[in-house]
Motif scaffolding. Sequence first.
Motif, PDB file in Angstrom:
ATOM      1  N   THR A  34       0.877  -1.229   0.112  1.00  0.00           N
ATOM      2  CA  THR A  34       0.210  -0.037  -0.001  1.00  0.00           C
ATOM      3  C   THR A  34       0.734   1.176   0.158  1.00  0.00           C
ATOM      4  O   THR A  34       0.389   2.359  -0.418  1.00  0.00           O
ATOM      5  N   SER A  37       1.706   1.759  -3.427  1.00  0.00           N
ATOM      6  CA  SER A  37       0.381   2.466  -4.211  1.00  0.00           C
ATOM      7  C   SER A  37       0.276   4.093  -3.943  1.00  0.00           C
ATOM      8  O   SER A  37      -0.321   4.801  -4.671  1.00  0.00           O
ATOM      9  N   ALA A  38       0.617   4.314  -2.547  1.00  0.00           N
ATOM     10  CA  ALA A  38       0.549   5.578  -2.155  1.00  0.00           C
ATOM     11  C   ALA A  38       1.421   6.484  -2.757  1.00  0.00           C
ATOM     12  O   ALA A  38       0.908   7.683  -3.313  1.00  0.00           O
ATOM     13  N   TYR A  39       2.619   6.126  -3.108  1.00  0.00           N
ATOM     14  CA  TYR A  39       3.792   6.857  -3.808  1.00  0.00           C
ATOM     15  C   TYR A  39       3.254   6.932  -5.312  1.00  0.00           C
ATOM     16  O   TYR A  39       3.234   8.035  -5.820  1.00  0.00           O
ATOM     17  N   ASN A  41       0.121   6.916  -6.532  1.00  0.00           N
ATOM     18  CA  ASN A  41      -1.146   7.576  -6.488  1.00  0.00           C
ATOM     19  C   ASN A  41      -0.836   9.393  -6.233  1.00  0.00           C
ATOM     20  O   ASN A  41      -1.878   9.897  -6.084  1.00  0.00           O
ATOM     21  N   ARG A  43      -0.424  10.162  -3.015  1.00  0.00           N
ATOM     22  CA  ARG A  43      -0.918  10.498  -1.658  1.00  0.00           C
ATOM     23  C   ARG A  43       0.371  10.624  -0.556  1.00  0.00           C
ATOM     24  O   ARG A  43       0.215  10.952   0.536  1.00  0.00           O
ATOM     25  N   ARG A  44       1.383  10.047  -1.093  1.00  0.00           N
ATOM     26  CA  ARG A  44       2.670  10.076  -0.096  1.00  0.00           C
ATOM     27  C   ARG A  44       3.956  10.135  -1.132  1.00  0.00           C
ATOM     28  O   ARG A  44       3.824   9.937  -2.268  1.00  0.00           O
ATOM     29  N   ARG A  45       4.970  10.877  -0.536  1.00  0.00           N
ATOM     30  CA  ARG A  45       6.288  10.872  -1.156  1.00  0.00           C
ATOM     31  C   ARG A  45       7.359   9.937  -0.328  1.00  0.00           C
ATOM     32  O   ARG A  45       7.447  10.341   0.849  1.00  0.00           O
TER      33      ARG A  45
END
Length: 70
Positions: A34, A37-39, A41, A43-45
């Motif tokens: 996840t 996935s966040a990177y 999308n 949502r996170r770096r």
Amino acid sequence: MPARTFSPDALRQIRRQRGVTQHKLAASLGVHNTAISAYENGRRRPDVETLATIADVLDARMDDFVTVSA
């Protein structure tokens, strides 16, 4: 001086070009898929150390994962 920003699209594209799944990349980094996935999308770096590891795993340069804007 131009700003350098992490590019989620570049990560996704390079990972796919190398035939590496999110699960495989996550396992190499010791994180849950996840996070990848966040990177991808936006949502996170990833921090610099994580980005260096991603670059190493994907046989890429850290610069390949950033965009430069004015």
